[in-house]
Structures are given as structure tokens and as C-alpha cells.
Motif scaffolding. Sequence first.
Motif, PDB file in Angstrom:
ATOM      1  N   SER A 133       0.840  -1.199   0.000  1.00  0.00           N
ATOM      2  CA  SER A 133       0.000   0.000   0.000  1.00  0.00           C
ATOM      3  C   SER A 133       0.871   1.244   0.000  1.00  0.00           C
ATOM      4  O   SER A 133       2.065   1.194   0.326  1.00  0.00           O
ATOM      5  CB  SER A 133      -0.922   0.019   1.230  1.00  0.00           C
ATOM      6  OG  SER A 133      -0.161   0.077   2.424  1.00  0.00           O
ATOM      7  N   HIS A 153      -4.104   5.150  -0.037  1.00  0.00           N
ATOM      8  CA  HIS A 153      -4.954   5.598   1.062  1.00  0.00           C
ATOM      9  C   HIS A 153      -4.607   7.044   1.418  1.00  0.00           C
ATOM     10  O   HIS A 153      -3.467   7.342   1.790  1.00  0.00           O
ATOM     11  CB  HIS A 153      -4.756   4.714   2.296  1.00  0.00           C
ATOM     12  CG  HIS A 153      -4.990   3.256   2.034  1.00  0.00           C
ATOM     13  ND1 HIS A 153      -6.254   2.708   1.981  1.00  0.00           N
ATOM     14  CD2 HIS A 153      -4.121   2.240   1.793  1.00  0.00           C
ATOM     15  CE1 HIS A 153      -6.152   1.419   1.725  1.00  0.00           C
ATOM     16  NE2 HIS A 153      -4.878   1.102   1.608  1.00  0.00           N
ATOM     17  N   LEU A 172      -4.562   0.348   9.158  1.00  0.00           N
ATOM     18  CA  LEU A 172      -4.230  -0.131   7.816  1.00  0.00           C
ATOM     19  C   LEU A 172      -2.980  -1.011   7.818  1.00  0.00           C
ATOM     20  O   LEU A 172      -2.877  -1.958   7.044  1.00  0.00           O
ATOM     21  CB  LEU A 172      -4.024   1.055   6.876  1.00  0.00           C
ATOM     22  CG  LEU A 172      -5.274   1.851   6.501  1.00  0.00           C
ATOM     23  CD1 LEU A 172      -4.888   3.121   5.740  1.00  0.00           C
ATOM     24  CD2 LEU A 172      -6.224   1.004   5.671  1.00  0.00           C
TER      25      LEU A 172
END
Length: 308
Positions: A133, A153, A172
Motif C-alpha cells: 500500500s 490511502h 491499515l
Amino acid sequence: MTPSDPAPASARPGIGRLLVSCPDQPGIVAAVTAFLFERGANITHSDQYSSDPVGGGRFFLRMAFSLDGLADRLDALAAEFDARVGQRYAMEARFTDAARPKRISIFVSRYDHCLLDLLWRWQRGTLGVEVASVIANHDDLRPEVERFGVPFHHIPVTRETKPAAEAEQLRLLTGDAGTTGAGPGIDFVVLARYMQILSADLLDRLGRHGIPAINIHHSFLPAFAGAKPYDQAKRRGVKLIGATAHFVTADLDEGPIIEQDVVRVTHEATPADLTRWGADIERAVLSRAVRWQAEDRILLNGATTVVF
């Protein structure tokens, strides 16, 4: 099983790595190699270092070995090693499977050069990690990241929202904002010019999950720590500028240094020149630090590192 059938995991050879840190004393290497030999392992590479081989310093070891069925045996191997060798020598020891790439999350703000360099190297398979991510406090780089197929994100951060923002970041990274646990398996965080200070609380929580953070600072630390280091460098008239990759601690820009590099400059260079040239160094230094962490080459030695 026909010749075309894949061998079961328990029969496949794998490459493992063993990292050891302990008080230096005679017999360590003999004990480690004997343990691996007795379990059918073939040692393929070994590095070692003692901080003081005469006066009882600290001993560091990185060893790679081949072992059939490693993936299925790793946890049991680590437990048996601790019982038979680790406790005897007061070791901090860690076994890893070289076939499993480390999963990382990249934190970024608006500067894209380090982020895109890491994504490019990851896409080409030269970084040794899986980019799980990208987490950003600005939304500017979303299109660039999504072109690589990486989840993006956006978590804005202000003075007032910082605790809530860090709680979301932790969720996360770990899957749990309050307790320890494996979460989704992030191995470490990379700050690719993330222009926010991670709080001591967030670093402590990440530490409890075994998730270190690596930062790139755009100066040759300890010189010019803090904000606008290229402007500081210009005011001092330095002839070398550099970049530093280091582990993040609660003390700003003072974490253990992993890698550094420099480039020569002259009195004619403007702060804009220094920033442009420094960006090239930042990319190279950060990518090396990430790759070395992914390859289990870095051991902590107090406030410093041993990099094999």
C-alpha cells in the motif's frame, strides 16, 4: 507422483536466513553451524562481525542456508534453535524464509521522486519487496500510484486530527488500532519524503507489532537535521551534499543510520540546484536501504547498525 507433478512443500528445498545478535564469546559459530548441519541444512553464505573481539563486545551473524521443506519447518526450527542454542548464548535470533518477499507500506506527501523510484524498482523485481500500500497525507499522487496497481490511502493530517490519523494508519498497517498481532503482515514502513513526524505513540505501537520504519533524510546526517537542509547547506557553503536512510525513532532524524551517499557541489550551486541533485542521491540511498532490509542484512547495534 509423476515427474511433472510439483513436489510437496515438505520435500522442496528452500533458502533460509538466520540473523543473530548476542554477547561475543567462543563457540558461537560452532554451535550455530552444528545445529544447522544436524538438521540437514547446507550453509550457502555467512557473514559475522564482533564489535570488540578481544574485550567481550557484541557478536553479529547473518547466515544463509538451504534446507528441504524449509517453509513448513521454519517455526519449529526457530523454536528448537532458541531452546538448544539461543538461550545458551543469550541470543536475539531470527529465522526468515528468503522466498517470501517482505511486505511494505510506503508513506508519502507530495514529493514523488523517491516514491516513483521505489514503485519502478518493485515493478521490475529488483527491490525484493511486495508493495502492499501507499499511505499519503495529500491526495496529489493517487493517479501515479494507482497506475502501478497499488492501493492508495489518503489520510489527511493536521495538528488537531493527528491522533485519529495515526490510529487509521495503524489500522491499515496492522488490522488493529489497539492491540498487538500479525495484522495483514506488513514487515516494515518506508517514509519516502513523508513530511510528517511520526509520534512516539505510533512508533511504540508499530514496534509492538514488529514493524520498523525507514526514513530518507535529504542531508548527510548528523549535519543539517530538521527542515530545509539544502537551504542550510547553501548558507554554510558546503562542498558536499548527501542523503541518509535511517530507522525512525522518537528523536527526530537521530535513528540508527543504514546508508548514506554524497555528491560534490560548488559555490555556484543554488538551493534549487542542490535540491535537484540531492533528489538523485535520495532515490539511490533509500532504494539500497529498502533492499538491504528486505534481504535481512541489517542488525541493530545500539544507536548504530551492522549492515552485511
